[in-house]
Design a protein around this motif. Structure first.
Motif, PDB file in Angstrom:
ATOM      1  N   ILE A  13       0.851  -1.198   0.000  1.00 44.48           N
ATOM      2  CA  ILE A  13       0.000   0.000   0.000  1.00 44.48           C
ATOM      3  C   ILE A  13       0.882   1.242   0.000  1.00 44.48           C
ATOM      4  N   ARG A  14       0.523   2.230  -0.787  1.00 50.35           N
ATOM      5  CA  ARG A  14       1.224   3.524  -0.781  1.00 50.35           C
ATOM      6  C   ARG A  14       0.602   4.364   0.333  1.00 50.35           C
ATOM      7  N   LEU A  15       1.219   4.307   1.500  1.00 50.44           N
ATOM      8  CA  LEU A  15       0.701   4.999   2.673  1.00 50.44           C
ATOM      9  C   LEU A  15       1.299   6.401   2.775  1.00 50.44           C
ATOM     10  N   SER A  16       0.593   7.287   3.475  1.00 54.88           N
ATOM     11  CA  SER A  16       1.144   8.611   3.729  1.00 54.88           C
ATOM     12  C   SER A  16       2.345   8.471   4.662  1.00 54.88           C
ATOM     13  N   GLN A  17       3.167   9.498   4.700  1.00 59.17           N
ATOM     14  CA  GLN A  17       4.407   9.449   5.488  1.00 59.17           C
ATOM     15  C   GLN A  17       4.136   9.133   6.961  1.00 59.17           C
ATOM     16  N   SER A  18       3.075   9.689   7.506  1.00 56.65           N
ATOM     17  CA  SER A  18       2.790   9.482   8.929  1.00 56.65           C
ATOM     18  C   SER A  18       2.341   8.059   9.257  1.00 56.65           C
ATOM     19  N   HIS A  19       1.982   7.283   8.246  1.00 57.40           N
ATOM     20  CA  HIS A  19       1.506   5.913   8.479  1.00 57.40           C
ATOM     21  C   HIS A  19       2.482   4.843   7.988  1.00 57.40           C
ATOM     22  N   GLN A  20       3.672   5.239   7.597  1.00 58.07           N
ATOM     23  CA  GLN A  20       4.657   4.288   7.076  1.00 58.07           C
ATOM     24  C   GLN A  20       5.015   3.193   8.085  1.00 58.07           C
ATOM     25  N   LYS A  21       4.947   3.515   9.368  1.00 56.03           N
ATOM     26  CA  LYS A  21       5.308   2.531  10.400  1.00 56.03           C
ATOM     27  C   LYS A  21       4.445   1.271  10.344  1.00 56.03           C
ATOM     28  N   TYR A  22       3.255   1.386   9.773  1.00 56.81           N
ATOM     29  CA  TYR A  22       2.347   0.241   9.720  1.00 56.81           C
ATOM     30  C   TYR A  22       2.766  -0.797   8.679  1.00 56.81           C
ATOM     31  N   LYS A  23       3.711  -0.457   7.831  1.00 56.26           N
ATOM     32  CA  LYS A  23       4.192  -1.446   6.861  1.00 56.26           C
ATOM     33  C   LYS A  23       4.882  -2.618   7.546  1.00 56.26           C
ATOM     34  N   LYS A  24       5.336  -2.409   8.776  1.00 52.16           N
ATOM     35  CA  LYS A  24       5.958  -3.488   9.551  1.00 52.16           C
ATOM     36  C   LYS A  24       4.973  -4.622   9.825  1.00 52.16           C
ATOM     37  N   LEU A  25       3.694  -4.331   9.761  1.00 56.40           N
ATOM     38  CA  LEU A  25       2.688  -5.370   9.981  1.00 56.40           C
ATOM     39  C   LEU A  25       2.819  -6.483   8.947  1.00 56.40           C
ATOM     40  N   SER A  26       3.309  -6.150   7.754  1.00 56.69           N
ATOM     41  CA  SER A  26       3.520  -7.179   6.724  1.00 56.69           C
ATOM     42  C   SER A  26       4.460  -8.260   7.217  1.00 56.69           C
ATOM     43  N   ASP A  27       5.528  -7.839   7.886  1.00 57.42           N
ATOM     44  CA  ASP A  27       6.498  -8.808   8.411  1.00 57.42           C
ATOM     45  C   ASP A  27       5.923  -9.571   9.603  1.00 57.42           C
ATOM     46  N   LYS A  28       5.215  -8.857  10.463  1.00 56.62           N
ATOM     47  CA  LYS A  28       4.647  -9.500  11.654  1.00 56.62           C
ATOM     48  C   LYS A  28       3.663 -10.605  11.274  1.00 56.62           C
ATOM     49  N   TYR A  29       2.879 -10.358  10.225  1.00 58.25           N
ATOM     50  CA  TYR A  29       1.852 -11.318   9.825  1.00 58.25           C
ATOM     51  C   TYR A  29       2.255 -12.127   8.588  1.00 58.25           C
ATOM     52  N   ALA A  30       3.545 -12.194   8.311  1.00 59.14           N
ATOM     53  CA  ALA A  30       4.030 -12.961   7.160  1.00 59.14           C
ATOM     54  C   ALA A  30       3.692 -14.446   7.288  1.00 59.14           C
ATOM     55  N   TYR A  31       3.540 -14.939   8.500  1.00 57.36           N
ATOM     56  CA  TYR A  31       3.213 -16.358   8.703  1.00 57.36           C
ATOM     57  C   TYR A  31       1.828 -16.714   8.154  1.00 57.36           C
ATOM     58  N   LEU A  32       1.004 -15.722   7.895  1.00 55.35           N
ATOM     59  CA  LEU A  32      -0.323 -15.984   7.350  1.00 55.35           C
ATOM     60  C   LEU A  32      -0.317 -16.169   5.836  1.00 55.35           C
ATOM     61  N   LYS A  33       0.819 -15.914   5.229  1.00 60.43           N
ATOM     62  CA  LYS A  33       0.908 -16.061   3.776  1.00 60.43           C
ATOM     63  C   LYS A  33       0.706 -17.530   3.421  1.00 60.43           C
ATOM     64  N   PRO A  34      -0.210 -17.793   2.492  1.00 61.56           N
ATOM     65  CA  PRO A  34      -0.487 -19.192   2.140  1.00 61.56           C
ATOM     66  C   PRO A  34       0.704 -19.850   1.444  1.00 61.56           C
ATOM     67  N   TYR A  35       0.778 -21.123   1.645  1.00 58.82           N
ATOM     68  CA  TYR A  35       1.805 -21.902   0.966  1.00 58.82           C
ATOM     69  C   TYR A  35       1.416 -22.044  -0.498  1.00 58.82           C
ATOM     70  N   GLY A  36       2.379 -21.933  -1.364  1.00 59.11           N
ATOM     71  CA  GLY A  36       2.092 -22.103  -2.786  1.00 59.11           C
ATOM     72  C   GLY A  36       1.805 -20.784  -3.474  1.00 59.11           C
ATOM     73  N   ASP A  37       1.418 -20.893  -4.714  1.00 59.88           N
ATOM     74  CA  ASP A  37       1.165 -19.710  -5.526  1.00 59.88           C
ATOM     75  C   ASP A  37      -0.105 -19.009  -5.089  1.00 59.88           C
ATOM     76  N   GLN A  38      -0.039 -17.718  -5.115  1.00 59.70           N
ATOM     77  CA  GLN A  38      -1.177 -16.874  -4.775  1.00 59.70           C
ATOM     78  C   GLN A  38      -1.517 -16.035  -6.008  1.00 59.70           C
ATOM     79  N   LEU A  39      -2.777 -15.816  -6.247  1.00 61.05           N
ATOM     80  CA  LEU A  39      -3.186 -14.952  -7.348  1.00 61.05           C
ATOM     81  C   LEU A  39      -2.691 -13.531  -7.097  1.00 61.05           C
ATOM     82  N   ASP A  40      -2.558 -12.758  -8.169  1.00 61.00           N
ATOM     83  CA  ASP A  40      -2.221 -11.348  -8.008  1.00 61.00           C
ATOM     84  C   ASP A  40      -3.303 -10.692  -7.154  1.00 61.00           C
ATOM     85  N   PRO A  41      -2.944  -9.777  -6.256  1.00 62.98           N
ATOM     86  CA  PRO A  41      -3.941  -9.154  -5.372  1.00 62.98           C
ATOM     87  C   PRO A  41      -5.149  -8.562  -6.095  1.00 62.98           C
TER      88      PRO A  41
END
Length: 173
Positions: free
Chosen positions: A53-81
């Motif tokens: 997501i292209r977040l505003s500068q003040s919300h950039q810190k929330y991009k860390k959530l991607s790493d925190k919740y990386a374990y939820l990424k499904p195994y195998g190929d995923q369709l384009d978002p």
């Protein structure tokens, strides 16, 4: 060889539960346009995609959530978002219509293209499960509240453009 896989994005029952989880965000910041609520649902289900997501500068810190919740990424190929988001649409509509039929969402608002929570109380057991899951992911719910409150849906700087999940160039703004 045949394999059986489960895609939670295409399960209407799980979609209903996700929108029940989003209900407190919708109550606080709604009513939300239908696509706005759908985008929140997408990131509730796929928080590892927040980094894109292209977040505003003040919300950039929330991009860390991607790493925190990386374990939820499904195994195998995923369709384009965007493709997956498009395929989720009828499932999300079914979930929203079910909640409107049960008076958890306003059916007239839903017919008009917005998602508006009602004061209808959830059954005790469901409310406990929703609260438990939201407490486990409180930072994610906080982020989704920011997406609901701080970002418009349409236009060049709207949530559709920032997420690239949906076409935004022809929005009437």
């Amino acid at each position: 060889m045949t394999s059986l896989t489960f895609q939670p994005a295409l399960d209407p029952f799980y979609g209903t539960f996700r929108f029940l989880r989003l209900r407190q965000v919708i109550q606080q910041w709604g009513p939300l346009l239908l696509d706005h609520a759908r985008i929140l649902d997408f990131y509730l289900l796929f928080p590892f995609q927040i980094r894109t997501i292209r977040l505003s500068q003040s919300h950039q810190k929330y991009k860390k959530l991607s790493d925190k919740y990386a374990y939820l990424k499904p195994y195998g190929d995923q369709l384009d978002p965007p493709v997956l988001f498009n395929r989720m649409e009828p499932i999300q509509f079914a979930a929203l219509e079910t909640l409107a039929a049960r008076s958890f969402l306003d059916p007239r608002a839903l017919s008009a293209g917005t998602v508006k929570a009602t004061a209808q109380a959830m059954p005790q057991e469901v409310a406990m499960r929703v609260e438990e899951k939201n407490s486990e992911q409180i930072d994610l719910i906080e982020f989704l509240s920011i997406l609901a409150s701080s970002y418009e849906l349409m236009g060049d700087d709207g949530l559709k453009a920032r997420t690239r999940l949906s076409e935004y160039r022809y929005d009437a703004v």
